[in-house]
Design a protein around this motif. Structure first.
Motif, short mmCIF file in Angstrom:
data_model
loop_
_atom_site.label_atom_id
_atom_site.label_comp_id
_atom_site.label_asym_id
_atom_site.label_seq_id
_atom_site.Cartn_x
_atom_site.Cartn_y
_atom_site.Cartn_z
N ALA A 1 0.68 -1.17 -0.06
CA ALA A 1 -0.06 -0.06 -0.09
C ALA A 1 1.02 1.09 0.17
CB ALA A 1 -0.80 -0.04 1.35
N VAL A 2 0.37 2.37 -0.60
CA VAL A 2 0.73 3.58 -0.35
C VAL A 2 -0.32 4.53 0.10
CG1 VAL A 2 1.82 5.60 -1.53
CG2 VAL A 2 2.58 3.32 -2.31
N VAL A 3 0.01 5.26 1.20
CA VAL A 3 -0.81 5.96 1.80
C VAL A 3 -0.36 7.39 2.24
CG1 VAL A 3 -2.03 4.13 3.00
CG2 VAL A 3 -0.43 5.30 4.13
N ARG A 4 -1.13 8.26 2.20
CA ARG A 4 -1.11 9.49 2.44
C ARG A 4 -1.52 9.67 4.06
NH1 ARG A 4 -4.22 14.40 2.03
NH2 ARG A 4 -2.79 16.37 1.83
N GLU A 5 -0.73 10.15 4.90
CA GLU A 5 -1.02 9.94 6.25
C GLU A 5 -0.53 11.34 7.06
OE1 GLU A 5 -0.07 6.89 10.09
OE2 GLU A 5 0.48 6.21 8.13
N ASP A 6 -1.45 11.77 8.02
CA ASP A 6 -1.18 12.98 8.75
C ASP A 6 -0.22 12.32 9.99
OD1 ASP A 6 -1.03 15.12 10.29
OD2 ASP A 6 -3.18 15.00 11.10
N VAL A 7 0.87 12.84 10.08
CA VAL A 7 1.88 12.59 11.19
C VAL A 7 2.03 13.31 12.21
CG1 VAL A 7 3.04 10.65 9.64
CG2 VAL A 7 3.85 13.23 9.83
N SER A 8 1.27 14.59 12.09
CA SER A 8 1.24 15.66 13.28
C SER A 8 0.64 15.14 14.54
CB SER A 8 0.55 16.65 12.71
OG SER A 8 0.44 17.56 13.68
N ASP A 9 1.33 15.59 15.66
CA ASP A 9 0.74 15.27 17.17
C ASP A 9 -0.24 16.59 17.27
OD1 ASP A 9 2.49 13.26 17.50
OD2 ASP A 9 4.10 14.51 18.44
N GLU B 1 -1.82 20.14 10.59
CA GLU B 1 -1.61 18.77 10.00
C GLU B 1 -0.19 18.62 9.32
OE1 GLU B 1 -5.08 18.37 7.52
OE2 GLU B 1 -6.18 17.88 9.25
N ARG B 2 0.44 17.55 9.05
CA ARG B 2 1.52 17.46 8.40
C ARG B 2 1.43 15.97 7.76
NH1 ARG B 2 6.78 14.85 9.95
NH2 ARG B 2 8.32 15.55 8.32
#
Length: 73
Positions: free
Chosen positions: A34-42, A47-48
């Motif tokens: 899979a390839v996903v676009r993910e929000d890795v912000s705390d 959002e990041r």
């Protein structure tokens, strides 16, 4: 008590999906699952978003890596 909040993500199409790839950062070879676009912000306000590739190696475990780190085998 702090409850985990699921992070939003979305699937991204990729030419190498379900093909054999190598993660150049770790050297792991396997199938691109899979390839996903993910929000890795705390912080939910800032959002990041990053694109992550999930590669299933020979052991059956999946690793995640930056999309830029994968190449066809």
């Amino acid at each position: 008590m702090h409850e985990a909040v699921p992070r939003p993500f979305e699937d991204v199409p990729h030419a190498l999906l379900h093909k054999r790839v190598r993660d150049i950062a770790s050297g792991v070879e396997g199938e691109l699952m899979a390839v996903v676009r993910e929000d890795v912000s705390d912080d939910p306000v800032r959002e990041r978003w990053v694109r992550l590739a999930y590669v299933r190696g020979p052991s059956g475990r999946e690793i995640s890596t930056a999309v830029a780190n994968i190449e066809a085998v």
